[in-house]
Motif scaffolding. Sequence first.
Motif, PDB file in Angstrom:
ATOM      1  N   LEU A  73      20.717  47.660  39.588  1.00 18.73           N
ATOM      2  CA  LEU A  73      21.365  48.931  39.861  1.00 18.73           C
ATOM      3  C   LEU A  73      21.343  49.813  38.625  1.00 18.73           C
ATOM      4  N   ALA A  74      21.396  51.119  38.855  1.00 22.36           N
ATOM      5  CA  ALA A  74      21.572  52.060  37.746  1.00 22.36           C
ATOM      6  C   ALA A  74      22.958  51.809  37.145  1.00 22.36           C
ATOM      7  N   ASP A  75      23.147  52.207  35.897  1.00 20.10           N
ATOM      8  CA  ASP A  75      24.409  51.960  35.211  1.00 20.10           C
ATOM      9  C   ASP A  75      25.607  52.512  35.979  1.00 20.10           C
ATOM     10  N   ASP A  76      25.484  53.747  36.507  1.00 20.71           N
ATOM     11  CA  ASP A  76      26.618  54.331  37.225  1.00 20.71           C
ATOM     12  C   ASP A  76      26.881  53.598  38.540  1.00 20.71           C
ATOM     13  N   GLU A  77      25.823  53.104  39.195  1.00 23.54           N
ATOM     14  CA  GLU A  77      26.006  52.331  40.420  1.00 23.54           C
ATOM     15  C   GLU A  77      26.679  50.994  40.105  1.00 23.54           C
ATOM     16  N   SER A  78      26.257  50.374  39.036  1.00 25.01           N
ATOM     17  CA  SER A  78      26.851  49.109  38.631  1.00 25.01           C
ATOM     18  C   SER A  78      28.330  49.281  38.291  1.00 25.01           C
ATOM     19  N   MET A  79      28.654  50.361  37.601  1.00 28.36           N
ATOM     20  CA  MET A  79      30.050  50.620  37.240  1.00 28.36           C
ATOM     21  C   MET A  79      30.898  50.787  38.502  1.00 28.36           C
ATOM     22  N   LEU A  80      30.401  51.568  39.473  1.00 28.83           N
ATOM     23  CA  LEU A  80      31.148  51.758  40.721  1.00 28.83           C
ATOM     24  C   LEU A  80      31.342  50.435  41.458  1.00 28.83           C
ATOM     25  N   LEU A  81      30.294  49.626  41.525  1.00 25.05           N
ATOM     26  CA  LEU A  81      30.391  48.342  42.201  1.00 25.05           C
ATOM     27  C   LEU A  81      31.391  47.432  41.494  1.00 25.05           C
ATOM     28  N   ASN A  82      31.362  47.404  40.186  1.00 23.76           N
ATOM     29  CA  ASN A  82      32.288  46.566  39.434  1.00 23.76           C
ATOM     30  C   ASN A  82      33.724  47.038  39.595  1.00 23.76           C
ATOM     31  N   GLN A  83      33.926  48.347  39.613  1.00 20.72           N
ATOM     32  CA  GLN A  83      35.272  48.874  39.844  1.00 20.72           C
ATOM     33  C   GLN A  83      35.750  48.517  41.245  1.00 20.72           C
ATOM     34  N   TYR A  84      34.863  48.631  42.224  1.00 19.81           N
ATOM     35  CA  TYR A  84      35.188  48.275  43.597  1.00 19.81           C
ATOM     36  C   TYR A  84      35.605  46.803  43.684  1.00 19.81           C
ATOM     37  N   ARG A  85      34.849  45.936  43.039  1.00 14.55           N
ATOM     38  CA  ARG A  85      35.153  44.511  43.085  1.00 14.55           C
ATOM     39  C   ARG A  85      36.492  44.175  42.436  1.00 14.55           C
ATOM     40  N   ALA A  86      36.937  45.009  41.503  1.00 11.55           N
ATOM     41  CA  ALA A  86      38.200  44.762  40.809  1.00 11.55           C
ATOM     42  C   ALA A  86      39.412  45.264  41.602  1.00 11.55           C
ATOM     43  N   MET A  87      39.180  46.006  42.685  1.00  7.38           N
ATOM     44  CA  MET A  87      40.266  46.597  43.471  1.00  7.38           C
ATOM     45  C   MET A  87      40.910  45.575  44.413  1.00  7.38           C
ATOM     46  N   GLU A  88      42.162  45.875  44.772  1.00  6.51           N
ATOM     47  CA  GLU A  88      42.835  45.135  45.835  1.00  6.51           C
ATOM     48  C   GLU A  88      42.171  45.500  47.159  1.00  6.51           C
ATOM     49  N   ASP A  89      42.311  44.644  48.175  1.00  4.72           N
ATOM     50  CA  ASP A  89      41.674  44.883  49.474  1.00  4.72           C
ATOM     51  C   ASP A  89      42.067  46.229  50.081  1.00  4.72           C
ATOM     52  N   SER A  90      43.340  46.603  49.979  1.00  2.00           N
ATOM     53  CA  SER A  90      43.779  47.875  50.569  1.00  2.00           C
ATOM     54  C   SER A  90      43.143  49.058  49.844  1.00  2.00           C
ATOM     55  N   ASP A  91      42.965  48.942  48.536  1.00  2.00           N
ATOM     56  CA  ASP A  91      42.311  50.006  47.776  1.00  2.00           C
ATOM     57  C   ASP A  91      40.824  50.086  48.122  1.00  2.00           C
ATOM     58  N   ARG A  92      40.208  48.940  48.383  1.00  3.87           N
ATOM     59  CA  ARG A  92      38.799  48.937  48.791  1.00  3.87           C
ATOM     60  C   ARG A  92      38.616  49.701  50.097  1.00  3.87           C
ATOM     61  N   ALA A  93      39.532  49.475  51.041  1.00  9.06           N
ATOM     62  CA  ALA A  93      39.440  50.168  52.335  1.00  9.06           C
ATOM     63  C   ALA A  93      39.571  51.675  52.135  1.00  9.06           C
ATOM     64  N   THR A  94      40.491  52.089  51.295  1.00 10.79           N
ATOM     65  CA  THR A  94      40.663  53.515  50.997  1.00 10.79           C
ATOM     66  C   THR A  94      39.412  54.075  50.335  1.00 10.79           C
ATOM     67  N   PHE A  95      38.847  53.334  49.399  1.00 13.79           N
ATOM     68  CA  PHE A  95      37.639  53.765  48.701  1.00 13.79           C
ATOM     69  C   PHE A  95      36.476  53.931  49.678  1.00 13.79           C
TER      70      PHE A  95
END
Length: 112
Positions: A73-95
């Motif tokens: 992944l591009a750096d910005d895509e990787s950052m978004l994916l890593n941030q997503y993985r660090a979220m709680e399930d409810s925050d993932r749904a909102t995202f």
Amino acid sequence: MNIGERLREERARLGLNQGDFAAVAKVSKTTQFNYEKGERSPDAAYLEAVAAAGVDVLYVLTGNRSGLSENRLADDESMLLNQYRAMEDSDRATFRRMASALAETAGRYSDD
């Protein structure tokens, strides 16, 4: 480069400070500091927790990146994916709802 240095590099790649990273890994900030300084070695539970947050554990342990290099992944895509993985399930749904709405507004995505 040793395990502690690679661990520090991965933490920085994820954009987290030691305190936040320690919380993700469920250890104290002092423990995180000791891991990064090479004074202690992380255990399997720690490595499992940081892997869930997007750390490339193979890289931390061996210095070799996991995955296919041409499909990285591009750096910005990787950052978004890593941030997503660090979220709680409810925050993932909102995202996911927010990302879908933004893409639909741009006319580049349809949920059909």
